[in-house]
Design a protein around this motif. Structure first.
Motif, PDB file in Angstrom:
ATOM      1  N   GLU A 108      -4.204  -0.495  10.095  1.00  0.00           N
ATOM      2  CA  GLU A 108      -5.271  -0.411   9.092  1.00  0.00           C
ATOM      3  C   GLU A 108      -4.821  -0.991   7.760  1.00  0.00           C
ATOM      4  OE1 GLU A 108      -8.078   3.061   7.030  1.00  0.00           O
ATOM      5  OE2 GLU A 108      -6.518   3.580   8.495  1.00  0.00           O
ATOM      6  N   ASN A 137      -6.618  -4.356   5.981  1.00  0.00           N
ATOM      7  CA  ASN A 137      -7.413  -4.123   4.767  1.00  0.00           C
ATOM      8  C   ASN A 137      -6.719  -4.515   3.470  1.00  0.00           C
ATOM      9  OD1 ASN A 137      -9.645  -3.015   6.173  1.00  0.00           O
ATOM     10  ND2 ASN A 137      -8.569  -1.060   6.353  1.00  0.00           N
ATOM     11  N   HIS A 175     -11.423   0.521   9.892  1.00  0.00           N
ATOM     12  CA  HIS A 175     -10.664   1.773   9.929  1.00  0.00           C
ATOM     13  C   HIS A 175     -10.493   2.346  11.337  1.00  0.00           C
ATOM     14  CE1 HIS A 175     -10.938   1.766   5.560  1.00  0.00           C
ATOM     15  NE2 HIS A 175     -12.242   1.526   5.694  1.00  0.00           N
ATOM     16  N   THR A 176     -11.233   1.815  12.306  1.00  0.00           N
ATOM     17  CA  THR A 176     -11.100   2.312  13.672  1.00  0.00           C
ATOM     18  C   THR A 176     -10.956   1.138  14.643  1.00  0.00           C
ATOM     19  OG1 THR A 176     -13.466   2.291  14.197  1.00  0.00           O
ATOM     20  CG2 THR A 176     -12.604   4.265  13.101  1.00  0.00           C
ATOM     21  N   LEU A 193      -6.970   3.043  13.485  1.00  0.00           N
ATOM     22  CA  LEU A 193      -6.173   1.815  13.555  1.00  0.00           C
ATOM     23  C   LEU A 193      -4.745   2.126  13.131  1.00  0.00           C
ATOM     24  CD1 LEU A 193      -8.689  -0.854  12.227  1.00  0.00           C
ATOM     25  CD2 LEU A 193      -7.412  -0.977  14.370  1.00  0.00           C
TER      26      LEU A 193
END
Length: 424
Positions: free
Chosen positions: A223, A227, A264-265, A210
């Motif tokens: 990312e 998050n 994360h992806t 990301l």
């Protein structure tokens, strides 16, 4: 039978309508009701599509992919198809270009076409924040210099954002900043080579980190936003940058994902969007459409695209020489609204001396009329004291180009010209 009679009766000029209204009101009412129900039965999507098509200013240029590549001498390893390339060439075709700036180099498709079309060009400046694009563009530009007609052309490319256009001009030649350049192009779309590289994180369908940074040297990634940014900021990004109606649910799902280790992806984010959309149906109207909006919103936030765009449009206009043109290709409504509004603000603001003589005014009007008469692509203009918007309605790709390159379908080309007489 009733339907045929109804069609005649519904016509306001039909004598049959007048006769039936007088002689048989009940029959008339039944036929009119039948006709109205038939009209209501027409699919609304088709009507909306037709209305949108009427409002568009479609390009009428012919488009053939192979012919386009051959005509502009693109390198055989070219992977990105430049959008509306013939239309862009048309925008600058009437100008004697001595200096040209491509603010978004990409694979240099547009730049190559401009260089080939203007053998008189003396200064070429290209800018891009993407090192991969910069490297490929440099090779493409070098290929253009093999032509004898461009023996005097000086080319300069900068690995930098177009917000720094003034410093780039100063570095090339200090006089360019004061005198201005003849033409500037901004192609705001993300290139195919960026989308097709999973490691860049732009693709909805390919799994990768990301990231979503246009400039790999920047610190903020998608990312980080997903998050660690506050809940309210996540919602604002989805709502304002993605124009996503389901933003509140997606915001809640993203925050809950943090409790499970975060996202994360791109694959993890796509799965979250798919599950939040209440089904697995794909296509433009399914979860992929929602995912596209979410990815767009994150990309805009990561790169501060809208904030940079508005300031840079004004800076680019300041960098134009009198009579110079700035052309901008946008790819979504947020960008296009900023371009449209900023252009209107620029031409309507009054920073010049209005005390010009009547003779000067007549000369300017004469040059203006000659320009519009000689350039078929100019259909409606908006004029102000500082310049003119040459595209009251943006130019959109031709139907042929849209069929051959689906990624161009949302593209809109707007052009503004700076006031004043060009010095040749």
């Amino acid at each position: 039978m009733a339907m045929a009679v109804a069609n005649q009766i519904m016509s306001p000029f039909s004598p049959l309508r007048r006769r039936h209204v007088i002689l048989n009101p009940s029959f008339c009412a039944r036929c009119i009701a039948t006709a109205r129900s038939h009209q209501k039965g027409k699919p609304k999507t088709a009507l909306v599509k037709r209305d949108k098509e009427k409002r568009r200013t479609r390009s009428v240029k012919t488009y053939d992919l192979v012919d386009t590549f051959n005509h502009f001498d693109f390198l055989s390893n070219q992977t990105h198809v430049p959008v509306m390339i013939r239309e862009v060439v048309d925008v600058f075709s009437s100008l004697s270009l001595l200096s040209f700036v491509d603010c978004t180099l990409g694979a240099a498709g547009h730049s190559s076409a401009i260089i080939k079309s203007h053998p008189e060009l003396e200064y070429y400046i290209g800018m891009d924040v993407d090192p991969v694009a910069h490297s490929k563009a440099r090779a493409q530009i070098n290929g253009c210099l093999d032509f004898p007609a461009h023996s005097k052309l000086k080319t300069h490319t900068f690995l930098n954002n177009f917000r720094y256009i003034k410093s780039a001009l100063r570095e090339v030649d200090a006089s360019l900043e004061s005198s201005g350049v003849d033409a500037i192009l901004m192609d705001l779309g993300i290139s195919s080579m960026q989308v097709n590289d999973p490691e860049r994180g732009f693709s909805v369908l390919a799994d990768g980190p990301l990231d979503m940074r246009m400039d790999p040297r920047a610190s903020l990634k998608a990312e980080d936003i997903l998050n660690s940014w506050p809940d309210s900021q996540i919602g604002k990004i989805l709502r304002e940058y993605g124009e996503e109606s389901n933003w509140h649910l997606l915001q809640r799902q993203i925050v809950q994902a943090r409790l499970r280790g975060g996202l994360h992806t791109t694959g993890e984010l796509a799965d979250l969007i798919r599950s939040s959309s209440g089904g697995t149906r794909g296509g433009r109207q399914g979860w992929i459409k929602t995912a596209t909006r979410v990815f767009q919103a994150l990309r805009i936030a990561v790169n501060d695209e809208l904030g940079v765009l508005e300031k840079s449009l004004r800076t680019c206009f300041q960098c134009l020489a009198p009579g110079g043109r700035l052309a901008v290709i946008s790819f979504h409504s947020l960008e296009d609204r900023i371009v449209k509004k900023t252009f209107l603000d620029i031409v309507e603001s009054d920073d010049r001396d209005e005390n010009e003589g009547e003779e000067d005014g007549r000369e300017r009007r004469k040059l203006r009329n000659e320009t519009e008469a000689n350039e078929a692509w100019i259909r409606q203009t908006i004029r102000g004291s500082n310049g003119a918007i040459l595209t009251k309605r943006p130019i959109t790709p031709s139907e042929e180009e849209e069929r051959l390159n689906c990624r161009c379908r949302s593209a809109k080309l707007r052009v503004i010209e700076k006031a004043g007489v060009r010095l040749t």
